[in-house]
Scaffold this active site. Structure first.
Site, short mmCIF file in Angstrom:
data_model
loop_
_atom_site.label_atom_id
_atom_site.label_comp_id
_atom_site.label_asym_id
_atom_site.label_seq_id
_atom_site.Cartn_x
_atom_site.Cartn_y
_atom_site.Cartn_z
N PHE A 237 28.50 78.14 35.38
CA PHE A 237 27.92 78.87 36.52
C PHE A 237 28.71 78.66 37.80
CE2 PHE A 237 24.63 77.17 33.66
CZ PHE A 237 24.31 78.35 33.01
N ASN A 628 29.68 95.33 25.87
CA ASN A 628 28.83 94.85 24.79
C ASN A 628 27.39 94.71 25.32
OD1 ASN A 628 27.28 93.08 23.12
ND2 ASN A 628 29.16 92.41 22.13
N GLY A 701 28.18 89.50 35.83
CA GLY A 701 27.66 88.13 35.73
C GLY A 701 26.98 87.64 36.99
N GLU A 702 27.42 88.14 38.15
CA GLU A 702 26.85 87.67 39.42
C GLU A 702 25.69 88.55 39.87
OE1 GLU A 702 28.74 84.93 40.43
OE2 GLU A 702 30.14 85.48 38.84
MO1 MOS Z 1 30.87 81.95 38.92
S1 MOS Z 1 30.15 81.22 40.63
O1 MOS Z 1 31.41 83.41 39.09
O2 MOS Z 1 31.50 80.90 37.94
#
Ligand code: MOS
Length: 735
Positions: A237, A628, A701-702
């Protein structure tokens, strides 16, 4: 046509390795037989938060049988710190200046390492090291910095003061986010081995090349003399985006004892041995006209950093682009404290800024008597209001439309405390999520072997999003091979370079590089075939040849063709190889590219006990193309669970007297468990963004953590009429 694998919910290609224990994580490479003769280093950490070490008594420790050495500033060699790539970067050396002087900069700073034949001996001996300090009270609070203020970052457009003066409605509030730690499942760990002047390191890292650069800097050796290997990462993370002191300690200890040394941080040490999301105070002043259009915004942001490094994150992006606001002023001050350096944590900057901005928008909607979604739609810009350039794609309206229909937003009574279920007050809140699409140069290598299988490599990482799997899909489609015939490899600094595995940039950057590389390799094979008199494709135009299931054939005459294997065998080629890559171009400046989301939360708050229970979190995201869907959904759920933690549970508590982290364990630092996340779901709008990057993704992801905390805080307000401006929202605050 065979169906492309990109876009399908392929299960993780490394899933079996992981569930059968064959995947070697950083601390396991000795057990897996990769590195032999490993001894163990246990770090002794400071018990004061600021001051000097006045003495270290190691006699009892070194007297233990099996102890090889105790290293501290009293006997550690001076490290040369050669500038990284010729550029002096004080930050790079400073963080990794282990055992170079008697100063204590933060509580939990490494002050010695005990190296022993076994972990148990090292742990016991470490408990026998006696360190004396001349300690003082550390500065751990934003209101009393440890030193001179850092240079603020500023932004301005328009005439804010005049606009605020003329505004129909004004709102000024301060929102505070407490410190959070990443708490990945896998602890940070490093095994270091020297062979002469060459250093090999097995590390938990999101970017092998940074660890390589850091170690080359610290030890004053060429980058080529360092190899960093990191095939599996058990969650990070952001915590593994930089090398932390234990990495340098493992390498230093290995050189001193002339044996490979393994250092694994304990769960407790993770709270001071790696970074964290910084405490941030975000003062936001908004001005709006009578129709709810924002006329002015002042963002006054203060966030902690360490006294020895100036850490900053992207706290200013959203305030410039998320809403059409003609007059904006921003100031971002990083406040030096006696803490270890903060670092990027999922949605860095953006998650914090969105919490302030999206709570303030909710407050403004109530002040204006307007629906919170309607208020946002009235401030939807048609160009990036910060830069004036067009958006590549921005489908926030659609996110709202789909989301509000799904959760039945229009049936909601907007009045606070208007819904209840027994003792539970029910509330629904909404917030916008955005995250800027980051792209960076990446390269890849692809090799097609005579047996018709392919290997594709890039020095990226897979901390959990499924990079092994998604890259295999991209490669398989470009090569015209079925997934089982393609192996994607990562996590080795000898592979072609990649950007950090963070900031949601891996698919855009590495994915585009893999696609380019595999396109080149496929075309190379096609050229070989059409030029080969022995090939059924001889004389055909290369443009008319496609590859499917490992067989090259004419697009319009599938009968005419041959397999990769036949082609390579007849040409006596053990393999074909191609290198390719991706470099972001002018599109980065010419278009404003972000991922978006509309996040809805429903909570129940026990009226008498102040308990908050999540009933539902639902996000609708515009993240460009989805390579995916199974992995993307998993990413969304993970990010949203992180957002629930941010809203309700996560808080690293510091004792102001000595800087000690009082809840440095997973019993007292709370994260959501299954019972806390009953109904968490996300959908992604269909589509792609080919302006963003060749592969059409915007990063996901963010963005999936970004709007969650404010949606929950707004839901708590709707349920209770209580506006809590301090995260996490605790029972105490609601009582
Ligand atoms: Mo992250 S804070 O994009 O590993």
């Amino acid at each position: 046509m065979t169906r492309p694998t990109a876009g399908t919910p392929l299960s993780r290609v490394d899933g079996r390795l992981k569930v059968t224990g064959q995947a070697a994580y950083a601390a396991e490479h000795d057990a897996h037989g990769t590195v032999r003769g490993v001894v163990h280093g246990v770090i002794v950490t400071s018990t004061v938060g600021r001051g000097r070490i006045t003495g270290i008594d190691t006699r009892d420790a070194v007297a233990q049988r099996g102890v090889l050495k105790v290293i501290s500033h009293l006997n550690a060699p001076k490290l040369p710190y050669r500038p990284f790539r010729g550029v002096p970067d004080p930050a790079r050396g400073e963080r990794l200046r282990v055992f170079q002087d008697d100063r204590v900069r933060f509580f939990g700073q490494p002050v010695a390492v005990v190296v022993a034949e076994s972990l148990e001996i090292a742990q016991h001996a470490a408990s026998l090291v006696k360190v004396a300090y001349d300690g003082e009270r550390p500065a751990t609070d934003l209101s009393s910095p440890a030193g001179e203020a850092n240079q603020p970052e500023n932004y301005q457009r328009g005439n804010v003061d005049q606009a605020l003066e003329r505004a129909h409605t004004r709102l000024a509030q301060t929102y505070r986010l407490n410190r959070e730690h990443h708490n990945p499942m896998e602890p940070h760990a490093t095994i270091a081995r020297w062979e002469g002047d060459r250093l090999t390191v097995w590390d938990k890292t999101q970017i092998v090349l940074n660890t390589r650069g850091d170690l080359a800097t610290v030890f004053g050796i060429p980058e080529g003399a360092v190899r960093v290997i990191s095939p599996f990462v058990g969650g990070a993370f952001g915590s593994a985006l930089r090398a932390w002191p234990h990495v340098a300690i493992a390498a230093l200890a290995a050189r001193e004892v002339r044996r490979p040394v393994k250092v694994v941080l304990t769960r407790k040490q993770l709270y001071t041995g790696t970074g964290f999301r910084p405490v941030t105070e975000y003062k936001l002043t908004l001005g709006a006209d009578e129709r709810g259009r924002l006329t002015a915004a002042v963002h006054d942001i203060r966030a902690e950093t360490s006294a020895y490094e100036d850490y900053r994150e992207a706290l200013m992006v959203q305030g410039q682009m998320v809403y059409a606001t003609p007059n904006v002023r921003q100031t971002y001050r990083s406040i030096p404290l006696d803490v270890n350096t903060p670092t990027w944590m999922r949605g860095p900057g953006a998650a914090t800024a969105a919490y302030a901005i999206e709570c303030a928008m909710d407050e403004l909607a109530y002040d204006l008597g307007m629906d919170p979604i309607e208020l946002r739609l009235r401030n939807e810009p048609d160009r990036d209001p910060g830069t004036g350039v067009p958006f590549s794609t921005r489908r926030l309206r659609e996110c709202f439309r789909v989301g509000s229909r799904t959760v039945g937003w229009d049936d909601r009574d907007p009045r606070p405390r208007s819904a209840r279920d027994g003792n539970w007050l029910i509330g629904t809140g909404v917030a916008v999520a955005t995250y800027h699409t980051q792209r960076a140069p990446a390269q890849a290598l692809a090799r097609l072997d005579a047996d018709g299988t392919a290997i594709v490599q890039c020095a990226t990482s897979d901390m959990g999003p499924g990079t092994y799997t998604s890259m295999t899909q991209v490669a398989a489609d470009a090569l015209g091979l079925p997934v089982p015939k393609v192996r994607f490899q990562l996590g080795d600094s000898t592979m072609p370079p990649s950007p950090p595995h963070g900031g949601s940039m891996t698919m855009a950057s590495v994915g585009s590089a893999v696609q380019d590389t595999c396109d080149k390799l496929r075309r190379q094979a096609i050229r070989l075939a059409v030029a080969d008199p022995g090939s059924p494709l001889h004389g055909a135009s290369a443009d008319d040849v496609v590859v499917q299931n490992g067989r090259l054939h004419l697009r319009d005459d599938p009968e005419r063709g041959e397999t990769y294997r036949e082609l390579l065998a007849r040409n006596n080629r053990p393999h074909l190889e191609a290198r390719g890559g991706y470099t972001p171009g002018q599109e980065v400046e010419r278009f404003s590219t972000h991922a978006y989301g509309a996040v809805f939360a429903q909570v129940a708050v026990d009226e008498r006990l102040g308990l908050v229970r999540i009933r539902r979190v639902f996000g609708v995201y515009d993240a460009g193309r989805i390579i995916n869907p199974k992995l993307a959904e998993s990413q969304a759920i993970g990010g949203m669970v992180g957002g629930i933690g941010m809203a309700l549970l996560e808080h690293t508590v510091t004792d102001p007297r000595d800087g000690r982290i009082v809840n440095a364990n997973m019993a007292d630092y709370l994260v959501p468990v299954n019972a806390d996340v009953p109904d968490v779901n996300a959908i992604y709008l269909n589509g792609d963004d080919r302006t963003a990057d060749p592969i059409g993704v915007k990063g996901l992801g963010e963005v999936v953590i970004v709007g969650v905390a404010p949606a929950i805080a707004n839901a708590v307000f709707h349920a209770t009429g209580r506006r809590i401006r301090d995260l996490p929202i605790t029972i105490e605050a609601l009582l």
